[in-house]
Design a protein around this motif. Structure first.
Motif, PDB file in Angstrom:
ATOM      1  N   ILE A 366       0.857  -1.254  -0.037  1.00  0.00           N
ATOM      2  CA  ILE A 366       0.295  -0.063   0.090  1.00  0.00           C
ATOM      3  C   ILE A 366       0.912   1.230  -0.073  1.00  0.00           C
ATOM      4  O   ILE A 366       0.574   2.168  -0.849  1.00  0.00           O
ATOM      5  N   PHE A 367       1.954   1.223   0.827  1.00  0.00           N
ATOM      6  CA  PHE A 367       2.726   2.338   1.162  1.00  0.00           C
ATOM      7  C   PHE A 367       3.485   2.581  -0.541  1.00  0.00           C
ATOM      8  O   PHE A 367       3.577   3.735  -0.840  1.00  0.00           O
ATOM      9  N   SER A 438      10.706   5.075   8.808  1.00  0.00           N
ATOM     10  CA  SER A 438       9.467   4.107   9.208  1.00  0.00           C
ATOM     11  C   SER A 438       8.399   4.355   7.875  1.00  0.00           C
ATOM     12  O   SER A 438       8.517   5.214   7.336  1.00  0.00           O
ATOM     13  N   ILE A 439       7.615   3.302   7.745  1.00  0.00           N
ATOM     14  CA  ILE A 439       6.600   3.264   6.947  1.00  0.00           C
ATOM     15  C   ILE A 439       5.187   3.703   7.272  1.00  0.00           C
ATOM     16  O   ILE A 439       4.898   3.208   8.237  1.00  0.00           O
ATOM     17  N   ASN A 440       4.773   4.700   6.656  1.00  0.00           N
ATOM     18  CA  ASN A 440       3.759   5.348   7.419  1.00  0.00           C
ATOM     19  C   ASN A 440       2.599   5.559   6.178  1.00  0.00           C
ATOM     20  O   ASN A 440       2.738   6.430   5.237  1.00  0.00           O
ATOM     21  N   ARG A 445       4.104   8.823   3.353  1.00  0.00           N
ATOM     22  CA  ARG A 445       5.718   9.316   3.215  1.00  0.00           C
ATOM     23  C   ARG A 445       6.296   8.652   4.353  1.00  0.00           C
ATOM     24  O   ARG A 445       5.843   8.481   5.402  1.00  0.00           O
ATOM     25  N   GLU A 446       7.948   8.222   4.158  1.00  0.00           N
ATOM     26  CA  GLU A 446       8.672   7.625   5.298  1.00  0.00           C
ATOM     27  C   GLU A 446       8.662   8.668   6.168  1.00  0.00           C
ATOM     28  O   GLU A 446       8.837  10.037   5.953  1.00  0.00           O
ATOM     29  N   GLN A 447       8.798   8.527   7.464  1.00  0.00           N
ATOM     30  CA  GLN A 447       8.957   9.225   8.565  1.00  0.00           C
ATOM     31  C   GLN A 447      10.443   8.690   9.347  1.00  0.00           C
ATOM     32  O   GLN A 447      10.688   7.691   9.214  1.00  0.00           O
ATOM     33  N   ILE A 457       6.903  -0.243  10.711  1.00  0.00           N
ATOM     34  CA  ILE A 457       5.617  -0.020  10.122  1.00  0.00           C
ATOM     35  C   ILE A 457       4.611   0.563  11.086  1.00  0.00           C
ATOM     36  O   ILE A 457       4.241  -0.330  11.940  1.00  0.00           O
ATOM     37  N   GLN A 458       4.446   1.951  11.021  1.00  0.00           N
ATOM     38  CA  GLN A 458       3.289   2.281  11.786  1.00  0.00           C
ATOM     39  C   GLN A 458       1.978   1.827  11.772  1.00  0.00           C
ATOM     40  O   GLN A 458       1.591   1.935  10.768  1.00  0.00           O
ATOM     41  N   ASN A 459       1.488   1.498  13.009  1.00  0.00           N
ATOM     42  CA  ASN A 459      -0.114   1.161  13.061  1.00  0.00           C
ATOM     43  C   ASN A 459      -0.949   2.349  12.579  1.00  0.00           C
ATOM     44  O   ASN A 459      -0.528   3.251  13.096  1.00  0.00           O
ATOM     45  N   PRO A 460      -1.751   2.099  11.553  1.00  0.00           N
ATOM     46  CA  PRO A 460      -2.345   3.262  11.194  1.00  0.00           C
ATOM     47  C   PRO A 460      -3.408   3.896  12.020  1.00  0.00           C
ATOM     48  O   PRO A 460      -3.634   5.348  11.876  1.00  0.00           O
ATOM     49  N   PHE A 461      -3.747   3.250  12.932  1.00  0.00           N
ATOM     50  CA  PHE A 461      -4.787   3.967  14.071  1.00  0.00           C
ATOM     51  C   PHE A 461      -4.244   4.119  15.405  1.00  0.00           C
ATOM     52  O   PHE A 461      -4.200   5.140  16.078  1.00  0.00           O
ATOM     53  N   GLU A 462      -3.409   3.120  15.773  1.00  0.00           N
ATOM     54  CA  GLU A 462      -2.674   3.151  17.257  1.00  0.00           C
ATOM     55  C   GLU A 462      -1.212   3.500  16.670  1.00  0.00           C
ATOM     56  O   GLU A 462      -0.382   2.710  16.680  1.00  0.00           O
TER      57      GLU A 462
END
Ligand code: CTP
Ligand code: MG
Length: 556
Positions: A366-367, A438-440, A445-447, A457-462
């Motif tokens: 997705i990213f 980090s994949i966001n 965009r990468e952070q 990989i950041q959890n999209p909600f938490e």
């Protein structure tokens, strides 16, 4: 690749007709998706759930006559559709037009006498069909079509991939062969519904809902069945405003924390499944995990089930993935192929450990698709800006708001073919600065990495959670090495143009061959890194400047 059976079609049933009508068509169309209205996730869930409630599961004698079987069941009301499948025995899934038919059948069903053993009487929707007179049925039985619930064998998959016309065709073929069929999806919702009947013995009004890959459009035949027990719906009865001076509350039992409440609930449900649940075997209570769960096998359906409770965020994340998977036909084709590639090289495993998970791989695809120019997928923040008042959703303090109506999201203007995307995916992650970034998918965009896990990989909600915290440096390196080699193979093929008639695996089939992994995972350890670096440098040197990607994965 797992050694599994051949996918059989199921001609002649209404379900097969429904499947044929169903997306995805495996079309090679890109960018210009058909603008047929797409259903919201909540609509699909509601319809499927209601359908499952008027559906039953029957273990049938092998010699059952389909015609007589249907005639017998029709006494209880009209049948909408049915199919047979083989598990440990021959099973039928029968969907009545009305829910009342199920009750009518249950009223005529007896609890068997077990000889020396004793039966625990429980009126489930899982039945045994017995023949009163077997000679009566045997004579004129035509072969009854059975729906296979397994993906194709690796041999079959290779044949199909090698016979395909292009790499685009290969990716679409793989998707078509591995995606959940209409029948398998029905069986998943039915299994949840059967578990709900059992849980309702303790918690009347509860719901057991599937989440994860069974519903997020990325499920493959044979994947586990994630379900959660929703008890908050019981609370909904309180929602009506009461008038007057009084307020009524239920007497409840208190425990020190939400977590302990969850553990206690799952503990009794686990006992209940173990003791009273027909077909539920191998029940394990894994209550000390971060997310406590009960794991069991549902023998008839063959599903490995993970039951959790009140997991509303996970359902929201399933909805988000459903939206991404439904927006553009290339998304699922990419995700299925990358997952299959990862499985073929043992980057993923069914055993928990330091491996990358399918969920993480989906996020990576997705990213990557958000990073194309123009983007193929919108960012989560953009989907949030499109949300209307009724989409607003805050769960446990986390903002889970995004648009639910897919038809209001503009299709992508990007028309890149799958072949290009596949190659670019491997290059993108073969060069990604995992050490820094980090994949966001929220920002697309990468952070900067907030902590030192190898893969972030950041959890999209938490958003404080890393969904790939478990991944070790060596597993990540193996992923990077394989990505580089795969990009290299595709580049070489482009140059050499192997003829599809040469009987050599080509395109996606060549990428799934274990031999390419050998030089990295089983080869001499000392040579591993230089080989991978060499391929990276070679790739960079043959690429024209307008195609190049820098180490941050950004197109230059
Ligand atoms: N999940 C999550 N964070 C994780 C792991 C899982 O939020 N670190 C949620 C996701 O919504 C995921 C669901 O739990 O879809 C189920 O997890 P899992 O079964 O591991 O993944 P699936 O997406 O179902 O993929 P698979 O086909 O491998 O089962
Ligand atoms: Mg799962």
């Amino acid at each position: 690749l797992r050694p599994i059976h051949r996918l059989l079609s199921c001609p002649g049933t209404a379900a097969a007709d429904a499947r044929r009508e169903r997306q995805p068509s495996g079309s090679t169309e890109t960018g210009s998706e058909e603008r047929t209205p797409k259903k919201r996730f909540s609509e699909v869930q509601k319809e499927r759930r209601e359908q499952a409630q008027r559906t039953i599961l029957i273990l049938c004698p092998n010699k059952t006559s389909e015609k007589k079987f249907l005639k017998y069941l029709s006494q209880h009301g009209p049948i909408n559709n049915h199919f047979f499948f083989e598990s440990f025995g021959l099973y039928a899934v029968v969907e009545f037009c009305q829910k009342e038919s199920v009750a009518s059948l249950q009223n005529l069903t007896r609890t068997p006498s077990m000889g020396t053993e004793a039966a625990i009487p429980f009126r489930s929707r899982f039945f045994n069909l017995k023949l009163k007179n077997s000679s009566d049925q045997t004579s004129e039985q035509p072969y009854m079509p059975r729906c296979n619930q397994s993906p194709p064998s690796s041999k079959k998959l290779f044949e199909l991939l090698c016979d395909a016309e292009s790499i685009d065709d290969q990716l679409n073929t793989l998707l078509k062969e591995f995606q959940l069929t209409e029948e398998n999806t029905k069986l998943r919702y039915l299994t949840c519904s059967l578990i709900e009947d059992i849980a309702a013995a303790y918690f009347p009004g509860c719901a057991v809902r599937p989440f994860g890959s069974s519903v997020n459009s990325f499920g493959k035949l044979g994947c586990d069945l994630d379900m959660f027990l929703a008890l908050d719906e019981i609370g909904n009865f309180n929602a009506h405003k009461t008038s007057g001076n009084f307020l009524m509350e239920f007497q409840v039992k208190n425990v020190p924390s939400e977590r302990i409440a969850t553990q206690k609930i799952l503990s009794v449900i686990g006992e209940c499944l173990d003791n009273f649940g027909p077909g539920c075997v191998g029940v394990q209570k894994i209550l000390n995990a971060r997310c406590p769960l009960v794991r069991f096998s549902h023998q008839a359906s063959g599903f490995q089930c993970d039951l959790t409770t009140n997991n509303r965020i996970a359902l929201k994340s399933s909805e988000l993935l459903y939206i991404y998977g439904t927006l553009d036909s290339r998304v699922r084709a990419m995700v299925f192929s990358i997952r299959c590639w990862a499985r073929a090289h043992s980057l993923t495993s069914s055993i928990p450990g330091a491996w990358i998970t399918n969920f993480s791989l989906t996020m990576m695809v997705i990213f990557f698709l958000q990073r194309r120019s123009p983007p193929i997928l919108p960012t989560l923040d953009y989907l949030k800006t499109l949300a209307d008042a009724e989409d607003k959703c805050i769960i446990e303090g986390h903002n889970c708001t995004f648009i639910s109506d897919l038809n209001r999201i503009e299709p992508s203007k990007n028309t890149e073919p799958l072949e290009l995307l596949l190659k670019e995916f491997f290059e993108f992650f073969g060069n990604f600065a995992f050490n820094k970034n980090s994949i966001n998918i929220r920002q697309g965009r990468e952070q900067n990495k907030p902590e030192s896990s190898p893969l972030h990989i950041q959890n999209p909600f938490e958003t404080s959670l890393n969904i790939s915290k478990n991944v070790s440096q060596s597993q990540l390196q193996k992923f990077v090495d394989l990505a580089r080699e795969s990009a290299w193979i595709l580049h070489q093929e482009e140059k050499d143009h192997p003829s599809p008639s040469s009987n050599q695996p080509w395109g996606l089939a060549a990428l799934l061959l274990p031999s390419i992994a050998k030089s990295t995972s089983h080869g001499k350890k000392k040579r591993k890194k230089p080989a991978s670096e060499r391929i990276k440098n070679l790739l960079e040197s043959i690429k024209s400047p307008e195609n190049s990607t820098n180490t941050n994965g950004k197109r230059t």
